[in-house]
Design a protein around this motif. Sequence first.
Motif, short mmCIF file in Angstrom:
data_model
loop_
_atom_site.label_atom_id
_atom_site.label_comp_id
_atom_site.label_asym_id
_atom_site.label_seq_id
_atom_site.Cartn_x
_atom_site.Cartn_y
_atom_site.Cartn_z
N LEU A 186 0.82 -1.21 0.00
CA LEU A 186 0.00 0.00 0.00
C LEU A 186 0.85 1.26 0.00
N TYR A 187 1.96 1.23 0.76
CA TYR A 187 2.81 2.43 0.89
C TYR A 187 4.13 2.31 0.14
N GLY A 188 4.36 1.19 -0.56
CA GLY A 188 5.60 1.03 -1.32
C GLY A 188 6.82 0.87 -0.44
N ILE A 189 6.72 0.06 0.61
CA ILE A 189 7.83 -0.15 1.53
C ILE A 189 8.64 -1.36 1.05
N GLY A 190 9.78 -1.10 0.42
CA GLY A 190 10.65 -2.18 -0.06
C GLY A 190 10.20 -2.80 -1.36
N VAL A 191 8.98 -2.48 -1.80
CA VAL A 191 8.44 -2.99 -3.06
C VAL A 191 7.76 -1.83 -3.79
N ASN A 192 7.47 -2.05 -5.06
CA ASN A 192 6.75 -1.00 -5.79
C ASN A 192 5.36 -0.82 -5.20
N LYS A 193 4.96 0.42 -5.07
CA LYS A 193 3.64 0.71 -4.52
C LYS A 193 2.57 0.09 -5.42
N ASP A 194 1.69 -0.71 -4.83
CA ASP A 194 0.69 -1.42 -5.61
C ASP A 194 -0.57 -1.62 -4.76
N PRO A 195 -1.48 -0.63 -4.75
CA PRO A 195 -2.70 -0.72 -3.93
C PRO A 195 -3.55 -1.95 -4.27
N SER A 196 -3.53 -2.38 -5.54
CA SER A 196 -4.32 -3.55 -5.92
C SER A 196 -3.81 -4.81 -5.22
N GLU A 197 -2.47 -4.94 -5.17
CA GLU A 197 -1.87 -6.08 -4.48
C GLU A 197 -2.15 -5.99 -2.98
N ALA A 198 -2.08 -4.77 -2.45
CA ALA A 198 -2.39 -4.58 -1.03
C ALA A 198 -3.83 -5.01 -0.74
N PHE A 199 -4.76 -4.66 -1.62
CA PHE A 199 -6.17 -5.00 -1.43
C PHE A 199 -6.36 -6.52 -1.34
N LYS A 200 -5.62 -7.26 -2.19
CA LYS A 200 -5.73 -8.73 -2.18
C LYS A 200 -5.33 -9.30 -0.82
N TYR A 201 -4.23 -8.75 -0.28
CA TYR A 201 -3.76 -9.26 1.02
C TYR A 201 -4.72 -8.85 2.14
N TYR A 202 -5.31 -7.65 2.05
CA TYR A 202 -6.31 -7.26 3.05
C TYR A 202 -7.52 -8.20 2.98
N GLN A 203 -7.89 -8.60 1.76
CA GLN A 203 -9.01 -9.55 1.62
C GLN A 203 -8.69 -10.88 2.32
N ASN A 204 -7.48 -11.38 2.08
CA ASN A 204 -7.08 -12.63 2.72
C ASN A 204 -7.06 -12.50 4.24
N ALA A 205 -6.60 -11.34 4.71
CA ALA A 205 -6.55 -11.12 6.16
C ALA A 205 -7.96 -11.10 6.74
N ALA A 206 -8.90 -10.47 6.01
CA ALA A 206 -10.28 -10.37 6.50
C ALA A 206 -10.94 -11.74 6.59
N LEU A 207 -10.52 -12.69 5.76
CA LEU A 207 -11.09 -14.03 5.80
C LEU A 207 -10.77 -14.76 7.10
N THR A 208 -9.75 -14.30 7.83
CA THR A 208 -9.39 -14.92 9.11
C THR A 208 -10.26 -14.41 10.24
N GLU A 209 -11.24 -13.54 9.91
CA GLU A 209 -12.14 -12.94 10.90
C GLU A 209 -11.40 -12.01 11.86
N SER A 210 -10.25 -11.51 11.42
CA SER A 210 -9.52 -10.54 12.23
C SER A 210 -10.25 -9.21 12.18
N PRO A 211 -10.64 -8.65 13.34
CA PRO A 211 -11.35 -7.36 13.33
C PRO A 211 -10.51 -6.24 12.72
N LEU A 212 -9.20 -6.26 13.00
CA LEU A 212 -8.33 -5.24 12.42
C LEU A 212 -8.31 -5.35 10.91
N ALA A 213 -8.27 -6.59 10.39
CA ALA A 213 -8.26 -6.80 8.95
C ALA A 213 -9.56 -6.33 8.31
N GLN A 214 -10.67 -6.58 9.00
CA GLN A 214 -11.96 -6.13 8.46
C GLN A 214 -12.03 -4.61 8.39
N GLY A 215 -11.49 -3.97 9.42
CA GLY A 215 -11.45 -2.51 9.39
C GLY A 215 -10.57 -1.99 8.27
#
Length: 857
Positions: free
Chosen positions: A673-702
């Motif tokens: 999301l912020y390009g830390i060590g990798v090229n900034k890629d919000p789409s890739e960040a979104f995919k990982y947030y989706q995977n995190a939300a599937l774990t029912e993590s409240p922080l991930a859902q937020g």
Amino acid sequence: MGKSRLFILSNNSSVANELQNAGFQTKECDDCGEIKIRAGILRSDAVVKVISFDALKMKDFYEAMKIVDSNIKGKPSINVIVDESIDDLFDKVYSDDSLPDDIIVSADEFKNSINEFVLYPSVDNIINELAKYNVVPEVKVEEPVEEKPEEVEAQEPETEAEPEQVVEEATEEPKVEAEVQDEEAPVVEETAEEAKPEDENVAEEAAESEEVTEDAEPQNNEEAVEAQTNEENNEVAEDDVNPDEATEEVVEEAVEEVTPEPEPEEPKDVDDPNKVAIGIQLFDNDEFEKAVEVFNETKGNPIALEYLGYMYQNGLGTNVDKKLSFECYKKSVDMGNDHAYCGLADCYYYGIGTDVDILEALKYYLEDPEHSDEVMLHIANCYYYGDIDTRDYIKAFELYSYLSDKLDDPIILYNLATLYRDGNGAKQDYKEAFRIFSELAKNDYPRAENDLGNLYRDGLGVEQDIRQAVMLYADAAKQGEPSALKNLGDCYYDGLGVKQDKSKAVAYYKKAANLKSGEAAYELACLYEKGDTVDISPDLAFKFFTESAEDGYPEGQAELARHYYFGYGTQRDNEKTFYWYKKAAEQGNAKAIYELALCYHNGTGVEANDAIAKKWYLKAAELKDIDSMIAIGDIIRANAENDEEIIESIEWYKKAAELGSAKGYLNIAECYLYGIGVNKDPSEAFKYYQNAALTESPLAQGKLGDCYYNGDGVIQNYKEAVKYYKKGIRNSDPHSYYMLGRCSEQGYGGMLKSNKEAMKYYKLAAEGGDLEAMYYLGDYYLNEKNADYDVDDGFNYIEDAARANYTPAILRLADCYLKGIGIEKDSDYAKDLATKAKNLGNPDAQDFLNKNFDYSL
């Protein structure tokens, strides 16, 4: 001049060889006792410490280094680094997860003590450094030495040449070679290493006198050689030789110092092999008191010391003295008696006269030259029962398999069966474990009956039979097997094979705990902590957790550490927290390993050390501990100096994510999301947030709600954002409460537009610790235009957020102090707060300082 003598502390012979080829006389020490080190230093002109990776891994290196440092006595000493650089060398040590903590700590302390060093492989660098202290290679003087004998022959008549003929025979070779020969076989070295006088100070005095003797050169070379010849061969009378008076006095002093008594027979008696033989014969004839007396007269002899160690250990002919037993074995080994290795190893294994140290025990068992079946059994036990640094189930399995047909010891078969059962060191085989346990159970071996009951209970290697399990437990319990009593307690607690009776379960747990079952004490502690079947009692819970820990149960040790950390049932104690986490971690408890790493990371009960912390995180990560994987990634990321290291941290986050860690997914998403060590890629960040939300993590859902709210990596969609924020608040995520407040304030995503509803969400977020919500509420209440204006509430919210280092709140608090809003004016403190906000990276803090304090860059 002669060769300069160098004492080299090293296990790298190439350095010593090159210095010897360059013209130095070298005495190398890679694993020698205190007497040899002291004598070697006293006889040398300089000390060279060769520091290599192999040396830094050895405990003996640091022990020898301490002896060297305490005996240098002003002699020149230089450090030689073998590898490319000192930092690379020690980084290898810090990152080697096979090394125990004490070695890493010793290496770190040693590195900090090094002020200067010489880089090898250029031996010229070493020579140049030594030259600063006037320690130089040999200067060749062959020609003058060859001419001397000829002049003597021409001047002296043949009739009076008998002494000179002896000199000629002694000087047929060049003088330089004679000097080297003399230095290679000194009187003092023989005394220190072979005679081994009772008092170690004698060895040191002998070494010092040897140094003086070698350094004092006679005025006449012929007379010096002649004196040596007379002393060795007794062919020429002393009055005929007339050696230099100064040399004669020094030699006489050296002899006096080496010999503790004026009678020449006394030193011989101390090491008289005949007396040792007499002592052994007395021992074999069971005349132990006389044997002790004789061995004490010859205790400068390593064999005598070995016998004394055994006799003090077992009270044969003397009182039992375990400490003295250990000292005798240790001294015998230090003097080169490899037959004492087993006795010394037993001391470390059983804690005889010293602390239990399985690593040291294993070391000496492995060095024992006989390797009898009994010694091999001890080695197998070290591998089986050892701590995390010595345990090796594969080697234990190999040795137990070999010994199972050679020794009639049920422990061998029992441990072999557990290895088959658990798949440690061998392929998991429940049927083979069942076969061995059954064989042992037929002979009423209670531990095997208990474990056989476990197999019947769980249906492993045999058809499940709960009643048979209970019968086996009961039979073993009658024989006082604590594990069987604990298992009976479990059966009554759960109603397994018997009628459920929790009171009976508690009674069995207490019986087992009284027999030192750490597992049973742990179960009791949990019952008292929860108030299950018994009255809730933090004190009794703490008491039984303590018993469990002291009985060696790793779960109990980890739980006791937690109690000391939080002060449950006791006072908080960080040092005891560290101590018990370390105990549990050394037994392989994954959670304790992680907590121990945290202790090193945060300096809890021990000095903070990221190198050791990372080592323990790596051990926990090998055991699939997710938190440790995240921690390793965080450490690498926090200290990263380039993108490659950031990518390495992401790889650790991915390992955690593959095991279902929401935090692993979230950290990877943040990097994209912020390009830390990798090229900034919000789409890739979104995919990982989706995977995190599937774990029912409240922080991930937020966070996934934020993606929809801001349009990060996905088309902006307030309705989807509200959907995930509502999922977040079901798990009490404070950030989701705050964002629902914002949506309610604006009427986004189908939310009713309502300031009152928004304030309700903001307050819930602030109560949950959301700093943005605290700041928002503080700013809202401090605004005089708002109907709910409340300067006290506003100041308190701002102060709480500022205390958590939320920089907008720090700057707002500075404004309050500057203007006296909710607090007395204090411009100096306002300036301090604004400066703090600036140092923490707040972009508006500099303008605030410039405007109010003329605080220019």
